[in-house]
Scaffold this active site. Structure first.
Site, mmCIF file in Angstrom:
data_model
loop_
_atom_site.group_PDB
_atom_site.id
_atom_site.type_symbol
_atom_site.label_atom_id
_atom_site.label_comp_id
_atom_site.label_asym_id
_atom_site.label_seq_id
_atom_site.Cartn_x
_atom_site.Cartn_y
_atom_site.Cartn_z
ATOM 1 N N LYS A 1 -12.451 -0.777 -8.878
ATOM 2 C CA LYS A 1 -13.006 0.503 -9.287
ATOM 3 C C LYS A 1 -11.928 1.475 -9.706
ATOM 4 C CE LYS A 1 -17.211 1.527 -6.985
ATOM 5 N NZ LYS A 1 -17.767 2.211 -5.812
ATOM 6 N N LYS B 1 -7.008 -7.331 -11.403
ATOM 7 C CA LYS B 1 -8.184 -7.666 -10.586
ATOM 8 C C LYS B 1 -9.329 -6.698 -10.883
ATOM 9 C CE LYS B 1 -7.189 -7.774 -6.158
ATOM 10 N NZ LYS B 1 -7.093 -8.078 -4.737
ATOM 11 N N LYS C 1 0.824 -1.212 0.000
ATOM 12 C CA LYS C 1 0.000 0.000 0.000
ATOM 13 C C LYS C 1 0.853 1.254 0.000
ATOM 14 C CE LYS C 1 -4.455 -1.424 1.647
ATOM 15 N NZ LYS C 1 -5.622 -1.030 2.441
HETATM 16 N N1 TRP Z 1 -7.940 -5.236 6.729
HETATM 17 C C1 TRP Z 1 -9.180 -5.742 6.218
HETATM 18 C C2 TRP Z 1 -9.246 -5.512 4.714
HETATM 19 O O1 TRP Z 1 -8.698 -4.548 4.219
HETATM 20 C C3 TRP Z 1 -10.364 -5.093 6.869
HETATM 21 C C4 TRP Z 1 -10.452 -5.377 8.317
HETATM 22 C C5 TRP Z 1 -10.301 -4.491 9.331
HETATM 23 C C6 TRP Z 1 -10.778 -6.636 8.887
HETATM 24 N N2 TRP Z 1 -10.525 -5.110 10.524
HETATM 25 C C7 TRP Z 1 -10.810 -6.422 10.303
HETATM 26 C C8 TRP Z 1 -11.052 -7.904 8.365
HETATM 27 C C9 TRP Z 1 -11.102 -7.462 11.164
HETATM 28 C C10 TRP Z 1 -11.330 -8.947 9.241
HETATM 29 C C11 TRP Z 1 -11.358 -8.724 10.644
HETATM 30 O O2 TRP Z 1 -9.870 -6.274 4.020
#
Ligand code: TRP
Length: 328
Positions: free
Chosen positions: A198, A195, A112
């Site tokens: 958007k 992938k 990222k």
């Molecule tokens: N990091 C995950 C994503 O970008 C989102 C996420 C935040 C998450 N907290 C979580 C997923 C807790 C599962 C459980 O997809």
């Protein structure tokens, strides 16, 4: 007693079919067998460049989308992360039971941060993001966390944090299991080397509420190719994935045989794919209309869920603070 499931999604604006088949469809089926909490993680969305107005609107859109896709508030709780501020308070405490080295090994941070241009900040929030994720999870003590492969490392870190906390301060966190969902990762129909997303632009994704005409147009234009070295072309595999995810495995098998023996007519395959997507999007739009007609429905769902979840979150946090010597 049902087991408890927790999963979360970032509010990225309206869902597309990649999101639906890659996660949300599974959330909808899990609510039948588990007590589910599904979070919309607006604090996480602040870790990449964002604007307050958009974040607020996109969070609302995500609530609507989850409901339209079939998440049922009678069976699952839908929460907005910032409505349960205990997550962020627990995250601070976890910041202090997790090492710099452990967080530095997270590959998503590397991906990222390299996506950002030189004018954009690589925030400390992006770096510590997995610690907040651990708090999202552990605060509810779930049994299972369904996620895709890309989140595996974060859930492992969460398990490490839980284990360390238990050993250092008191055994209170059950170690959650990862439920790795081998769901399809849909590709862009226009460019199957990428992938479905958007950020690539209109022709690269199909929105869940998209109108029949544009769905048909986009599917018709999907890039296909014949078999090469015995391997199915990614764009063709993508169409089969859509059929299978739409419970049309038989149709998929039928066309797959034709693909391998060279008699396939792609127009026919595409017709089937488009029909499936159109029927899903009709269903989603209908449900969305129904929800929008009830002016207080969403507000009620959110406040009921937040009330229910905050009780649990507050109780976990109270015990944690006591164990680590903080005041309530
Ligand atoms: N990091 C995950 C994503 O970008 C989102 C996420 C935040 C998450 N907290 C979580 C997923 C807790 C599962 C459980 O997809």
């Amino acid at each position: 007693m049902k087991q408890k499931v927790l999963s979360c999604i970032q509010p990225t604006g309206h869902l597309h079919f990649g999101n639906y088949f890659g996660a949300i469809q599974n959330w909808v089926s899990l609510q039948e067998d588990y007590d589910c909490i599904y979070g919309i993680v607006d604090y996480h969305a602040m870790t990449m460049p964002f604007k307050g107005k958009e974040l607020y609107a996109q969070t609302n859109e995500m609530v609507l989308d989850l409901l339209a896709c079939g998440v049922d508030p009678k069976k699952a709780k839908i929460i907005i992360q910032s409505m349960v501020p205990e997550h962020t308070e627990l995250a601070w405490i976890f910041n202090c039971v997790c090492s710099y080295g452990e967080v530095s090994r997270m590959t998503q941070f590397k991906d990222k941060s390299s996506d950002l241009n030189s004018q954009e900040l690589i925030t400390a929030g992006l770096f510590t993001y997995p610690i907040l994720q651990a708090a999202d999870i552990l605060i509810y003590k779930p049994h299972v966390v369904p996620v895709g492969q890309d989140q595996k490392q974060h859930i492992e870190l969460c398990r490490t944090i839980a284990d360390r906390f238990n050993k250092s301060h008191g055994d209170i966190f059950p170690i959650p299991e990862i439920m790795l969902t081998n769901l399809p990762k849909l590709l862009s129909l226009a460019d199957p080397s990428k992938k479905m997303s958007k950020s690539l632009g209109e022709k690269h994704y199909i929105g869940i509420y998209e109108e029949e005409a544009t769905i048909r147009e986009k599917v018709k234009a999907a890039v296909t190719a014949s078999i090469s070295n015995g391997e199915m072309a990614p764009g063709v595999n993508n169409l089969f994935q859509i059929l299978r995810a739409s419970s049309k495995s038989k149709v998929a098998n039928y066309f797959e045989d034709q693909y391998y023996n060279g008699t396939i007519r792609f127009v026919d395959l595409k017709q089937e794919v488009a029909d499936s997507l159109v029927s899903f999007s009709n269903q989603f739009r209908e449900k969305r209309l129904e929800i929008e007609q009830d002016k207080t429905f969403i507000k009620d769902v959110l406040s009921d869920s937040a009330l229910f979840c905050r009780k649990q979150a507050q109780e976990t946090l109270r015990v944690v603070k006591e164990l680590v010597g903080l005041r309530c």
